[in-house]
Design a protein around this motif. Structure first.
Motif, PDB file in Angstrom:
ATOM      1  N   UNK A  20       0.828  -1.206   0.000  1.00  0.00           N
ATOM      2  CA  UNK A  20       0.000   0.000   0.000  1.00  0.00           C
ATOM      3  C   UNK A  20       0.862   1.256   0.000  1.00  0.00           C
ATOM      4  N   UNK A  21       2.010   1.217   0.676  1.00  0.00           N
ATOM      5  CA  UNK A  21       2.859   2.405   0.747  1.00  0.00           C
ATOM      6  C   UNK A  21       3.345   2.831  -0.639  1.00  0.00           C
ATOM      7  N   UNK A  22       3.611   1.850  -1.515  1.00  0.00           N
ATOM      8  CA  UNK A  22       4.054   2.185  -2.874  1.00  0.00           C
ATOM      9  C   UNK A  22       2.896   2.755  -3.682  1.00  0.00           C
ATOM     10  N   UNK A  23       1.747   2.077  -3.622  1.00  0.00           N
ATOM     11  CA  UNK A  23       0.572   2.559  -4.369  1.00  0.00           C
ATOM     12  C   UNK A  23       0.143   3.934  -3.891  1.00  0.00           C
ATOM     13  N   UNK A  24       0.214   4.139  -2.589  1.00  0.00           N
ATOM     14  CA  UNK A  24      -0.193   5.424  -2.026  1.00  0.00           C
ATOM     15  C   UNK A  24       0.699   6.557  -2.511  1.00  0.00           C
ATOM     16  N   UNK A  25       2.000   6.360  -2.487  1.00  0.00           N
ATOM     17  CA  UNK A  25       2.895   7.427  -2.905  1.00  0.00           C
ATOM     18  C   UNK A  25       2.816   7.667  -4.409  1.00  0.00           C
ATOM     19  N   UNK A 218      -6.130   8.326 -20.859  1.00  0.00           N
ATOM     20  CA  UNK A 218      -4.952   7.467 -20.957  1.00  0.00           C
ATOM     21  C   UNK A 218      -4.152   7.473 -19.668  1.00  0.00           C
ATOM     22  N   UNK A 219      -4.044   8.650 -19.042  1.00  0.00           N
ATOM     23  CA  UNK A 219      -3.370   8.755 -17.752  1.00  0.00           C
ATOM     24  C   UNK A 219      -4.108   7.932 -16.695  1.00  0.00           C
ATOM     25  N   UNK A 220      -5.431   7.956 -16.729  1.00  0.00           N
ATOM     26  CA  UNK A 220      -6.249   7.186 -15.797  1.00  0.00           C
ATOM     27  C   UNK A 220      -6.027   5.682 -15.980  1.00  0.00           C
ATOM     28  N   UNK A 221      -6.013   5.222 -17.215  1.00  0.00           N
ATOM     29  CA  UNK A 221      -5.821   3.788 -17.481  1.00  0.00           C
ATOM     30  C   UNK A 221      -4.432   3.339 -17.042  1.00  0.00           C
ATOM     31  N   UNK A 222      -3.419   4.156 -17.336  1.00  0.00           N
ATOM     32  CA  UNK A 222      -2.056   3.818 -16.936  1.00  0.00           C
ATOM     33  C   UNK A 222      -1.924   3.733 -15.424  1.00  0.00           C
ATOM     34  N   UNK A 223      -2.507   4.695 -14.715  1.00  0.00           N
ATOM     35  CA  UNK A 223      -2.437   4.688 -13.254  1.00  0.00           C
ATOM     36  C   UNK A 223      -3.191   3.495 -12.680  1.00  0.00           C
ATOM     37  N   UNK A 224      -4.371   3.173 -13.224  1.00  0.00           N
ATOM     38  CA  UNK A 224      -5.147   2.043 -12.739  1.00  0.00           C
ATOM     39  C   UNK A 224      -4.396   0.734 -12.938  1.00  0.00           C
ATOM     40  N   UNK A 225      -3.770   0.564 -14.080  1.00  0.00           N
ATOM     41  CA  UNK A 225      -2.995  -0.656 -14.353  1.00  0.00           C
ATOM     42  C   UNK A 225      -1.818  -0.763 -13.386  1.00  0.00           C
ATOM     43  N   UNK A 226      -1.141   0.353 -13.127  1.00  0.00           N
ATOM     44  CA  UNK A 226      -0.014   0.341 -12.190  1.00  0.00           C
ATOM     45  C   UNK A 226      -0.455  -0.014 -10.776  1.00  0.00           C
ATOM     46  N   UNK A 227      -1.582   0.542 -10.335  1.00  0.00           N
ATOM     47  CA  UNK A 227      -2.075   0.246  -8.986  1.00  0.00           C
ATOM     48  C   UNK A 227      -2.451  -1.223  -8.845  1.00  0.00           C
ATOM     49  N   UNK A 229      -1.281  -3.699 -10.658  1.00  0.00           N
ATOM     50  CA  UNK A 229      -0.051  -4.477 -10.757  1.00  0.00           C
ATOM     51  C   UNK A 229       0.733  -4.466  -9.451  1.00  0.00           C
ATOM     52  N   UNK A 230       0.826  -3.280  -8.817  1.00  0.00           N
ATOM     53  CA  UNK A 230       1.601  -3.158  -7.587  1.00  0.00           C
ATOM     54  C   UNK A 230       0.885  -3.799  -6.402  1.00  0.00           C
ATOM     55  N   UNK A 231      -0.423  -3.610  -6.308  1.00  0.00           N
ATOM     56  CA  UNK A 231      -1.172  -4.042  -5.118  1.00  0.00           C
ATOM     57  C   UNK A 231      -1.666  -5.471  -5.179  1.00  0.00           C
TER      58      UNK A 231
END
Length: 263
Positions: A20-25, A218-227, A229-231
């Protein structure tokens, strides 16, 4: 010979909570970038940005005081004095930041700012803060200081493209509050109220996804995929590869001290 003596069996839920700390930051940086974009497009004016800066500063200052134990008047005066010097120095330097990159093309500025933010994310200390918390025994790591410097330089580059000096002061104050003080505030919340920390992280992710959805799809999709993937993906991946862990220990290993050599 002993096999897998030091292998730690991890729980999927615990690993997801630790991520969570990574996704949060990542969400915090995404909100800062969104604010930069809206300010550059003159959607947010300098008055609104200054009000937000003051509110953010007061909330962070209050959280820091409530989570610092024991509380003292000397500590309060120290915080007020340091913040006053910090804001005064930033206001004096705002005209310099405003004209700092006038001779550099905008494409170079954006490419350098993105590169510095990536360096900031890769080197950031997600387990602590760059500022030493009250009562901490260890100093910040070298990589976390490099990460902080990269974020400050990126903020200066972006601020130099704003139309007025007050814009520059407001956006620099916001950026430095987030990159410099936000990790300390979050660290104090996590240390004292872990459930509140999880609730804050969840709300922050929801707000960030909502802001990025309105800003750019596109920014929204990229951020959602990263979250995701990380979480979710990375914790599951870590649990799965544990079964392939193979470690042997025996008399050929170096001896390990069981006491502090400095004592």
């Amino acid at each position: 010979m002993v096999m897998n003596a030091n292998v730690v069996k991890r729980d999927l839920l615990k690993v997801m909570v630790d991520s969570v700390s990574i996704s949060q930051y990542l969400c915090i940086v995404a909100l800062v970038v969104s604010t930069w974009t809206l300010t550059l497009n003159l959607v947010i004016d300098e008055a609104t940005l200054l009000k937000f800066d003051v509110g953010l500063l007061l909330v962070g200052f209050l959280v820091l005081l409530l989570t610092t134990c024991p509380f003292s008047v000397q500590l309060l005066s120290k915080y007020v004095l340091n913040i006053s010097f910090f804001i005064s120095g930033l206001y004096v330097l705002a005209p310099i930041y405003h004209t700092l990159t006038r001779s550099i093309s905008s494409d170079s500025i954006w490419a350098l700012a993105v590169s510095l933010l990536l360096v900031h994310l890769f080197l950031h200390d997600y387990s602590g803060s760059t500022i030493r918390p009250p009562g901490a025994l260890n100093n910040p790591k070298l990589t976390s200081n490099i990460s902080l410097n990269a974020s400050i330089v990126a903020s200066v580059l972006v601020a130099s493209r704003l139309p007025s000096r007050l814009h520059v002061f407001a956006i620099m104050l916001l950026s430095l509050q987030v990159f410099l003080f936000a990790p300390l505030i979050i660290f104090c919340i996590k240390k004292n109220h872990f459930r509140l920390y999880l609730l804050f992280s969840f709300l922050l992710m929801v707000v960030t996804l909502g802001v990025t959805y309105q800003l750019h799809r596109m920014f929204f999709i990229l951020l959602l995929v990263l979250l995701v993937f990380i979480s979710v993906v990375c914790p599951y991946w870590l649990i799965r590869i544990q079964e392939y862990k193979f470690e042997i220990n025996g008399p050929w290993d170096e001896a390990k001290l069981c006491f502090d050599i400095t004592e």
